[in-house]
Write an enzyme that holds these catalytic residues in place. Sequence first.
Site, mmCIF file in Angstrom:
data_model
loop_
_atom_site.group_PDB
_atom_site.id
_atom_site.type_symbol
_atom_site.label_atom_id
_atom_site.label_comp_id
_atom_site.label_asym_id
_atom_site.label_seq_id
_atom_site.Cartn_x
_atom_site.Cartn_y
_atom_site.Cartn_z
ATOM 1 N N HIS A 118 -2.055 13.963 -1.630
ATOM 2 C CA HIS A 118 -1.515 12.596 -1.692
ATOM 3 C C HIS A 118 -0.055 12.591 -1.233
ATOM 4 O O HIS A 118 0.371 11.692 -0.502
ATOM 5 C CB HIS A 118 -1.543 12.069 -3.131
ATOM 6 C CG HIS A 118 -2.913 11.958 -3.734
ATOM 7 N ND1 HIS A 118 -3.316 12.718 -4.800
ATOM 8 C CD2 HIS A 118 -3.966 11.153 -3.423
ATOM 9 C CE1 HIS A 118 -4.562 12.385 -5.133
ATOM 10 N NE2 HIS A 118 -4.983 11.449 -4.318
ATOM 11 N N LEU A 164 -2.197 12.581 -8.861
ATOM 12 C CA LEU A 164 -1.646 12.940 -7.555
ATOM 13 C C LEU A 164 -1.460 14.447 -7.397
ATOM 14 O O LEU A 164 -1.142 15.155 -8.351
ATOM 15 C CB LEU A 164 -0.309 12.219 -7.341
ATOM 16 C CG LEU A 164 -0.370 10.698 -7.378
ATOM 17 C CD1 LEU A 164 1.020 10.108 -7.087
ATOM 18 C CD2 LEU A 164 -1.386 10.144 -6.379
HETATM 19 P P1 AMP Z 1 -7.998 9.585 -3.727
HETATM 20 O O1 AMP Z 1 -6.913 9.462 -4.732
HETATM 21 O O2 AMP Z 1 -8.874 10.778 -3.923
HETATM 22 O O3 AMP Z 1 -8.763 8.304 -3.518
HETATM 23 O O4 AMP Z 1 -7.287 9.861 -2.347
HETATM 24 C C1 AMP Z 1 -6.299 8.999 -1.845
HETATM 25 C C2 AMP Z 1 -5.977 9.385 -0.422
HETATM 26 O O5 AMP Z 1 -5.500 10.733 -0.394
HETATM 27 C C3 AMP Z 1 -7.203 9.336 0.493
HETATM 28 O O6 AMP Z 1 -6.808 8.824 1.751
HETATM 29 C C4 AMP Z 1 -7.595 10.782 0.588
HETATM 30 O O7 AMP Z 1 -8.271 11.108 1.775
HETATM 31 C C5 AMP Z 1 -6.236 11.464 0.545
HETATM 32 N N1 AMP Z 1 -6.390 12.860 0.130
HETATM 33 C C6 AMP Z 1 -7.029 13.322 -0.969
HETATM 34 N N2 AMP Z 1 -7.021 14.668 -1.000
HETATM 35 C C7 AMP Z 1 -6.367 15.067 0.125
HETATM 36 C C8 AMP Z 1 -6.029 16.339 0.682
HETATM 37 N N3 AMP Z 1 -6.363 17.480 0.086
HETATM 38 N N4 AMP Z 1 -5.344 16.364 1.833
HETATM 39 C C9 AMP Z 1 -5.001 15.212 2.471
HETATM 40 N N5 AMP Z 1 -5.285 13.987 1.999
HETATM 41 C C10 AMP Z 1 -5.956 13.912 0.838
#
Ligand code: AMP
Length: 288
Positions: free
Chosen positions: A44, A40
């Site tokens: 996140h 995280l």
């Molecule tokens: P992940 O753990 O990469 O699957 O991401 C989980 C959620 O967090 C997804 O909805 C991503 O789009 C969101 N997310 C990841 N990186 C960012 C970021 N830099 N800004 C905003 N949301 C993010």
Amino acid sequence: MKHQPEKPRVVTTVAEMRQLVQSARQEGRRIGFVPTMGALHEGHLSLVRAAKEASDFVVVSIYVNPTQFGPQEDFAQYPRTLEADLDLLAVYGIDVVFAPSDQEMYPAGFDSWVEVGGIAAPLEGRCRPGHFRGVATVVLKLFNIVQPDIAWFGQKDYQQALVIQRMVADLNVPVEIRVCPTVREPDGLAMSSRNRYLGPESRQKATILWRALCEAKQLVAAGQKDTAVLAAHLRSMIAAVPGAQIDYVAFVDPQTLSPVRQVDRPVLAALAVRIDGTRLIDNELIAP
Ligand code: AMP
């Protein structure tokens, strides 16, 4: 001594998760859900804060979903940092972390898949065959397990949010999807769990994605509307960074993701670039 906030409760089975959700529902609580693959970061956590504000029972899932990784991709190396993640979540007072095993999510005999159509085909869909099939399948499973009223996704994965919205609409899944803005490092690099792969030199080079998107914005503001010219400019800018390899530089319609020729209405600029082997994506809406 400073009081340490308690780590959130971790649930690993579907049965227990269902039970907790059922009691929360009986108490009339609004269930908010943030699906993640862990490792995280502030991106996140921005979703977690939004969920905390808008709902009364917040579930965060931490699950590195094997079915969304291609055979040559980084599933084995993907960072798994559960204890640190729980520490980060502790301050938000969320209710449950759902962290199932692969066995729990994909028991022997598992053989059903969600295929989203055209919106899943270009960009990430083209570069990562089967990726969105894995994403849609796991997200629908998580929605069925957690049964949230609202679920939060990040604009960082713009196409993913569209794919999930399409799936939810088409399959009548009773959940509201909300999308939060991309959270960036001070130098503009979009936060990502994969940024952990970058050594100091690669980390510096990785700023090219955001710099390219900013350049596109400036060129449009200066009157350049031709996306072929914009894409060529961005490509040469990125190619000048040693170790940068372009997967795509695209200017597309923000709703359909079809290619756009002229920036005469809002356009999504989307990039996927490998920096010294680490694949990074970013995007920005550009208004004429
Ligand atoms: P992940 O753990 O990469 O699957 O991401 C989980 C959620 O967090 C997804 O909805 C991503 O789009 C969101 N997310 C990841 N990186 C960012 C970021 N830099 N800004 C905003 N949301 C993010």
